[in-house]
Design a protein around this motif. Sequence first.
Motif, PDB file in Angstrom:
ATOM      1  N   TYR A 129       0.342  -0.952  -0.294  1.00  0.00           N
ATOM      2  CA  TYR A 129      -0.080   0.031   0.688  1.00  0.00           C
ATOM      3  C   TYR A 129       0.601   1.267   0.449  1.00  0.00           C
ATOM      4  O   TYR A 129       0.195   2.625  -1.140  1.00  0.00           O
ATOM      5  N   ILE A 130       1.928   1.435   1.010  1.00  0.00           N
ATOM      6  CA  ILE A 130       2.738   2.355   0.965  1.00  0.00           C
ATOM      7  C   ILE A 130       3.031   2.354  -0.789  1.00  0.00           C
ATOM      8  O   ILE A 130       3.559   3.608  -1.933  1.00  0.00           O
ATOM      9  N   GLU A 131       3.769   1.515  -1.996  1.00  0.00           N
ATOM     10  CA  GLU A 131       4.311   1.601  -2.602  1.00  0.00           C
ATOM     11  C   GLU A 131       3.487   2.112  -3.497  1.00  0.00           C
ATOM     12  O   GLU A 131       3.135   2.924  -5.037  1.00  0.00           O
ATOM     13  N   GLN A 132       1.847   1.867  -3.821  1.00  0.00           N
ATOM     14  CA  GLN A 132       0.920   2.388  -4.551  1.00  0.00           C
ATOM     15  C   GLN A 132       0.322   3.984  -3.994  1.00  0.00           C
ATOM     16  O   GLN A 132       0.131   4.289  -5.063  1.00  0.00           O
ATOM     17  N   GLY A 133       0.763   3.929  -2.791  1.00  0.00           N
ATOM     18  CA  GLY A 133       0.139   5.941  -1.835  1.00  0.00           C
ATOM     19  C   GLY A 133       1.661   6.308  -2.700  1.00  0.00           C
ATOM     20  O   GLY A 133       1.355   7.586  -3.502  1.00  0.00           O
ATOM     21  N   ILE A 134       2.709   6.049  -3.164  1.00  0.00           N
ATOM     22  CA  ILE A 134       3.644   6.742  -4.069  1.00  0.00           C
ATOM     23  C   ILE A 134       3.529   7.158  -5.306  1.00  0.00           C
ATOM     24  O   ILE A 134       3.202   7.908  -6.004  1.00  0.00           O
ATOM     25  N   GLN A 135       2.497   5.459  -5.716  1.00  0.00           N
ATOM     26  CA  GLN A 135       2.293   5.266  -7.145  1.00  0.00           C
ATOM     27  C   GLN A 135       1.187   6.498  -7.897  1.00  0.00           C
ATOM     28  O   GLN A 135       0.876   7.431  -8.641  1.00  0.00           O
ATOM     29  N   GLU A 136       0.082   6.694  -6.616  1.00  0.00           N
ATOM     30  CA  GLU A 136      -1.065   8.141  -6.763  1.00  0.00           C
ATOM     31  C   GLU A 136      -0.586   9.277  -5.846  1.00  0.00           C
ATOM     32  O   GLU A 136      -1.232   9.872  -6.182  1.00  0.00           O
ATOM     33  N   GLN A 137       1.032   9.760  -5.995  1.00  0.00           N
ATOM     34  CA  GLN A 137       1.412  10.773  -5.250  1.00  0.00           C
ATOM     35  C   GLN A 137       0.378  11.129  -4.395  1.00  0.00           C
ATOM     36  O   GLN A 137       0.596  12.470  -3.979  1.00  0.00           O
ATOM     37  N   LYS A 138       0.266  10.188  -3.100  1.00  0.00           N
ATOM     38  CA  LYS A 138      -0.427  10.486  -1.993  1.00  0.00           C
ATOM     39  C   LYS A 138       0.424  10.227  -0.676  1.00  0.00           C
ATOM     40  O   LYS A 138       0.237  10.845   0.313  1.00  0.00           O
ATOM     41  N   ILE A 139       2.103   9.708  -1.704  1.00  0.00           N
ATOM     42  CA  ILE A 139       2.852   9.844  -0.125  1.00  0.00           C
ATOM     43  C   ILE A 139       3.728  10.055  -1.559  1.00  0.00           C
ATOM     44  O   ILE A 139       4.040   9.788  -2.332  1.00  0.00           O
ATOM     45  N   ARG A 140       4.954  10.341  -0.279  1.00  0.00           N
ATOM     46  CA  ARG A 140       6.482  11.035  -0.816  1.00  0.00           C
ATOM     47  C   ARG A 140       7.011   9.272  -1.379  1.00  0.00           C
ATOM     48  O   ARG A 140       7.049   8.856  -0.756  1.00  0.00           O
ATOM     49  N   PRO A 141       8.011   9.547  -2.096  1.00  0.00           N
ATOM     50  CA  PRO A 141       8.893   9.230  -2.508  1.00  0.00           C
ATOM     51  C   PRO A 141       9.532   8.698  -1.406  1.00  0.00           C
ATOM     52  O   PRO A 141      10.282   9.271  -1.211  1.00  0.00           O
ATOM     53  N   VAL A 142      10.145   7.257  -0.943  1.00  0.00           N
ATOM     54  CA  VAL A 142      10.769   7.274   0.607  1.00  0.00           C
ATOM     55  C   VAL A 142      11.203   5.975   0.237  1.00  0.00           C
ATOM     56  O   VAL A 142      10.497   4.853  -0.607  1.00  0.00           O
ATOM     57  N   SER A 143      12.096   5.352   1.112  1.00  0.00           N
ATOM     58  CA  SER A 143      12.689   3.766   1.007  1.00  0.00           C
ATOM     59  C   SER A 143      11.066   3.169   1.645  1.00  0.00           C
ATOM     60  O   SER A 143      11.483   3.347   2.843  1.00  0.00           O
ATOM     61  N   ILE A 144      10.735   2.369   0.974  1.00  0.00           N
ATOM     62  CA  ILE A 144      10.015   1.603   1.763  1.00  0.00           C
ATOM     63  C   ILE A 144      10.510   0.746   2.387  1.00  0.00           C
ATOM     64  O   ILE A 144      10.629   0.044   3.737  1.00  0.00           O
ATOM     65  N   PRO A 145      11.519  -0.268   2.938  1.00  0.00           N
ATOM     66  CA  PRO A 145      12.195  -0.628   3.971  1.00  0.00           C
ATOM     67  C   PRO A 145      12.864   0.072   4.797  1.00  0.00           C
ATOM     68  O   PRO A 145      12.337  -0.581   6.206  1.00  0.00           O
ATOM     69  N   ILE A 146      13.100   1.887   5.141  1.00  0.00           N
ATOM     70  CA  ILE A 146      13.776   2.711   5.750  1.00  0.00           C
ATOM     71  C   ILE A 146      11.791   2.345   6.462  1.00  0.00           C
ATOM     72  O   ILE A 146      12.581   2.360   8.048  1.00  0.00           O
ATOM     73  N   VAL A 147      11.197   3.019   5.997  1.00  0.00           N
ATOM     74  CA  VAL A 147       9.934   3.001   6.574  1.00  0.00           C
ATOM     75  C   VAL A 147       9.343   1.618   6.991  1.00  0.00           C
ATOM     76  O   VAL A 147       9.207   1.796   8.519  1.00  0.00           O
ATOM     77  N   MET A 148       9.455   0.751   6.563  1.00  0.00           N
ATOM     78  CA  MET A 148       8.883  -1.034   6.868  1.00  0.00           C
ATOM     79  C   MET A 148       9.544  -0.857   8.403  1.00  0.00           C
ATOM     80  O   MET A 148       9.302  -1.468   9.888  1.00  0.00           O
ATOM     81  N   ALA A 149      11.191  -1.106   8.440  1.00  0.00           N
ATOM     82  CA  ALA A 149      12.318  -0.973   9.666  1.00  0.00           C
ATOM     83  C   ALA A 149      11.871   0.091  10.639  1.00  0.00           C
ATOM     84  O   ALA A 149      12.173  -0.789  12.098  1.00  0.00           O
ATOM     85  N   MET A 150      11.733   0.983  10.448  1.00  0.00           N
ATOM     86  CA  MET A 150      11.112   2.373  11.460  1.00  0.00           C
ATOM     87  C   MET A 150       9.891   1.132  12.494  1.00  0.00           C
ATOM     88  O   MET A 150       9.712   1.609  13.436  1.00  0.00           O
ATOM     89  N   VAL A 151       8.822   0.590  11.425  1.00  0.00           N
ATOM     90  CA  VAL A 151       7.637   0.479  11.973  1.00  0.00           C
ATOM     91  C   VAL A 151       8.165  -0.901  12.920  1.00  0.00           C
ATOM     92  O   VAL A 151       7.742  -0.952  14.242  1.00  0.00           O
TER      93      VAL A 151
END
Length: 193
Positions: free
Chosen positions: A124-146
């Motif tokens: 869903y983060i990847e989908q949000g990036i494609q929909e331009q609702k989420i900034r382009p971010v490193s998904i592995p970094i976001v998930m490592a934070m979570v």
Amino acid sequence: MKTKIIEAAIAEFTKNGLKFTMSDVAQNLGISKKTIYTVFESKQALMMGIADKYAADFRTMQHEIETDSSLDTVEKITKILIGLPSRYQNIGLREMYDFADKYPKVYKRLMASVNDGWKLAESYIEQGIQEQKIRPVSIPIVMAMVEGTVHKFLDSRILVDNGLSYEEGKEQMINVIINGIRKQGYYGKCKNT
């Protein structure tokens, strides 16, 4: 009978933590302890049954989020990352510490279910990036934070010492992350901004 025993064990675990006994479960159901042992050979086996039930409930919750057309992508990310099936929301954090310590195999199985939810959140983060609702971010970094934060919650007393439940801590953590990755100017239908 197996399902009834697991349901009763979840109720006893919620009420008494890991101190619940097979006798407590039997009394809850109005059956003999011997009957329980014909279905589950030990408390550990019963705890594994609880872990499997949690995994099934977690998958059901995820499916409901996935198929809810009233939620946009950012809301789905939030709900999946915060998500905890309702019957498990009143289990105290202290019990989770004990659970990981006393039943490591069962805890590992539980965490496998959580990891599946994190994989869904990644998509869903990847989908949000494609929909331009989420900034382009490193998904592995976001998930490592979570993942790192959730493990910190479970491995330390940070929430207990600050008077927060696990659910409240997760909600605050996810709101910080979502507000950090949401594309500037996009607020959609999110209520916690």
